[in-house]
Enzyme design. Structure first.
Site, PDB file in Angstrom:
ATOM      1  N   SER A  70       0.826  -1.165   0.105  1.00  0.00           N
ATOM      2  CA  SER A  70       0.059  -0.084   0.099  1.00  0.00           C
ATOM      3  C   SER A  70       0.902   1.130   0.079  1.00  0.00           C
ATOM      4  CB  SER A  70      -0.861   0.102   1.124  1.00  0.00           C
ATOM      5  OG  SER A  70      -0.234   0.124   2.377  1.00  0.00           O
TER       6      SER A  70
ATOM      7  N   HIS B 151      -3.639  -3.453  -4.489  1.00  0.00           N
ATOM      8  CA  HIS B 151      -4.046  -3.308  -3.033  1.00  0.00           C
ATOM      9  C   HIS B 151      -5.181  -3.421  -2.780  1.00  0.00           C
ATOM     10  CE1 HIS B 151      -4.331  -0.016   0.221  1.00  0.00           C
ATOM     11  NE2 HIS B 151      -3.830  -1.342   0.756  1.00  0.00           N
TER      12      HIS B 151
ATOM     13  N   GLU C 201      -6.985  -1.148  -5.380  1.00  0.00           N
ATOM     14  CA  GLU C 201      -6.270  -0.309  -6.082  1.00  0.00           C
ATOM     15  C   GLU C 201      -5.193  -1.051  -6.928  1.00  0.00           C
ATOM     16  OE1 GLU C 201      -6.284   3.680  -3.281  1.00  0.00           O
ATOM     17  OE2 GLU C 201      -4.808   2.034  -2.610  1.00  0.00           O
TER      18      GLU C 201
ATOM     19  N   ASN D 281      -4.301   5.149   1.176  1.00  0.00           N
ATOM     20  CA  ASN D 281      -3.431   5.317   2.217  1.00  0.00           C
ATOM     21  C   ASN D 281      -2.605   6.850   2.247  1.00  0.00           C
ATOM     22  OD1 ASN D 281      -3.629   3.124   3.678  1.00  0.00           O
ATOM     23  ND2 ASN D 281      -1.949   2.004   2.973  1.00  0.00           N
TER      24      ASN D 281
END
Length: 291
Positions: A120, A141, A153, A191
């Protein structure tokens, strides 16, 4: 999906176990590899509990349960991953560890096997650079808890072939997930926001502004979040939060990404979160979400 039938998952911590559930539930033969026998046993138990609860809740047909459980193979033998059409890595956020893993996988797996990382924060291009097949490497991700969250992702590295990205994208959809494309940047989308956001919440506690329970309640009530920042941190784990902060702060030098001192003290005290039964909150058991 025609050309991907067997999925390898390397690492069976909280994220790896969740990805394995997603894969097996979608009908793929799923080989989960980890060096830790206790972690494999725990992941097997958690996965079976999750699937049985899904049947009880009417979210999974009972007739499908035996087949799904048969699809899920746990092993401490890395050579088993040579059977996989795609291997998804879900180990510690440490570039050297990931490079060592993929170097071994590259020697084991046939050329057509795709490699994916669940990282991430670390650059997909940098991880791919140590894989020996950076043209067949992609970022995938998943979001915690992977067995419940639909978002993935998807990020290509600089040398990822278009065909690789398209195969991985179609595979993600075959899993029943909702992919979004991002560039190969620290934190991607989620993130980029969450690491500084969670650190801000921890610093509020350090400053004595409010207790974790009240901060969680405030944000869930006002913002409509399903989970407060401390509930999420307990799910992620303090050890993982430290690694995330070190990776993102090391790349961006964003002050809000620097790990708060309280996280390091909690790690020293063994208060890692759900995995140890105590983090910012206390837990009666260590069952995974949905089980």
């Amino acid at each position: 999906m025609k050309d991907i039938r067997t999925v390898g998952v390397a690492g069976c911590g909280t994220m790896g176990a969740g990805i394995a559930i997603v894969s097996a539930r979608a009908g793929f033969r799923t080989i989960v590899y980890d060096t830790r026998a206790d972690a494999l046993e725990r992941a097997r138990g958690q996965s079976e509990a999750f699937f049985r609860k899904s049947v009880e809740r009417g979210k999974l047909e009972a007739a499908k349960l035996p087949g799904i459980l048969d699809n899920l193979v746990m092993t401490a033998d890395m050579e088993a991953l040579a059977q996989a059409d795609i291997v998804i890595e879900a180990v510690f956020e440490d570039l050297a560890v990931k490079h060592a893993l993929f170097a071994r996988l590259n020697a084991l797996c046939p050329p057509q096997t795709l490699f994916a990382s669940n990282t991430s924060t670390i650059s997909i291009t940098e991880i791919a650079g140590g894989s020996g097949r950076d043209d067949r490497f992609v970022g995938m991700h998943f979001c915690l808890p992977a067995q419940l969250m639909k978002l993935v992702e998807m990020s290509p590295g600089l040398n990822t072939a278009q065909e690789t990205f398209e195969r991985a994208w179609q595979f993600c959809k075959a899993l029943g997930q909702n992919p979004v494309r991002t560039q190969d940047t620290p934190g991607f989308i989620l993130n980029y926001f969450l690491i500084p956001f969670n650190n801000d919440a921890i610093r509020l506690v350090e400053q004595g502004v409010a207790e974790p329970e009240d901060i969680d309640k405030a944000l869930k009530t006002a913002m409509g979040y399903a989970m407060g920042p401390f509930e999420l941190l307990d799910l992620v784990g303090m050890d993982t939060q430290l690694l995330l902060c070190e990776a993102m702060h090391g790349l961006t030098h964003e002050p809000r990404a620097a790990c708060p001192a309280l996280v390091k003290r909690m790690i020293a005290a063994g208060r890692l979160g759900r995995k140890t039964g105590r983090g910012f909150h206390s837990y009666r058991d260590t069952r995974m979400f949905g089980a």
